[in-house]
Scaffold this motif. Structure first.
Motif, mmCIF file in Angstrom:
data_model
loop_
_atom_site.group_PDB
_atom_site.id
_atom_site.type_symbol
_atom_site.label_atom_id
_atom_site.label_comp_id
_atom_site.label_asym_id
_atom_site.label_seq_id
_atom_site.Cartn_x
_atom_site.Cartn_y
_atom_site.Cartn_z
ATOM 1 N N ASP A 37 5.565 14.023 -2.845
ATOM 2 C CA ASP A 37 4.885 14.451 -1.615
ATOM 3 C C ASP A 37 3.655 13.620 -1.273
ATOM 4 N N LEU A 38 3.278 12.644 -2.102
ATOM 5 C CA LEU A 38 2.179 11.748 -1.755
ATOM 6 C C LEU A 38 2.749 10.440 -1.210
ATOM 7 N N ARG A 39 2.003 9.818 -0.316
ATOM 8 C CA ARG A 39 2.441 8.559 0.285
ATOM 9 C C ARG A 39 2.254 7.399 -0.698
ATOM 10 N N VAL A 40 3.137 6.414 -0.568
ATOM 11 C CA VAL A 40 3.026 5.161 -1.313
ATOM 12 C C VAL A 40 3.388 4.025 -0.371
ATOM 13 N N GLN A 41 3.044 2.824 -0.761
ATOM 14 C CA GLN A 41 3.486 1.623 -0.067
ATOM 15 C C GLN A 41 4.111 0.700 -1.097
ATOM 16 N N PHE A 42 5.016 -0.153 -0.630
ATOM 17 C CA PHE A 42 5.664 -1.144 -1.473
ATOM 18 C C PHE A 42 5.292 -2.519 -0.920
ATOM 19 N N ARG A 43 4.612 -3.322 -1.735
ATOM 20 C CA ARG A 43 4.181 -4.657 -1.296
ATOM 21 C C ARG A 43 5.023 -5.716 -1.998
ATOM 22 N N HIS A 44 5.570 -6.613 -1.184
ATOM 23 C CA HIS A 44 6.377 -7.702 -1.707
ATOM 24 C C HIS A 44 5.454 -8.688 -2.419
ATOM 25 N N VAL A 45 5.767 -9.004 -3.670
ATOM 26 C CA VAL A 45 4.887 -9.825 -4.497
ATOM 27 C C VAL A 45 4.739 -11.240 -3.941
#
Length: 118
Positions: free
Chosen positions: A53-61
């Protein structure tokens, strides 16, 4: 991140996406899930850990772009599928929230690692 049905990895590189011109995100890798550095993503948590239920982001390395959606949909051959792209930080559509998944209790993870190392 790997697609369970195809074993392909979530992948990106310095190419434009077909609908919006953002950074293209696709799949890549062989049947064993082996790919290249374009398959590496970093999880950015809003807090000390990734909780449901918490937001996350995915960053391309490699490219430093964030996994997101452009707001555009494909017509053919995958009618209605949203275009997934790489976006700049803070862009609308670059935050994700866990709705389903597998919970691994921290003590279970430790037990598995100890067993694996022996």
């Amino acid at each position: 991140m790997q697609h369970l049905a195809t074993n392909k990895n979530l992948h990106s590189h310095f190419f434009n996406s077909p609908l919006s011109g953002n950074q293209e995100v696709s799949v890549y890798g062989d049947e064993d899930g082996e790919g290249d550095t374009g398959d590496h993503w970093e999880v950015i948590c809003y807090g000390q850990e990734w909780l449901r239920d918490l937001r996350v982001q995915f960053r391309h390395v490699d490219t430093r772009k964030f996994l997101g959606v452009s707001g555009r949909s494909f017509g053919r051959p995958i009618s209605g599928q949203m275009e997934v792209v790489g976006l700049n930080s803070g862009s609308t559509g670059s935050e994700w929230q866990t709705a389903e998944g597998v919970f691994i209790h921290p003590t279970e993870f430790v037990k598995q690692n100890i067993h694996t190392e022996l």
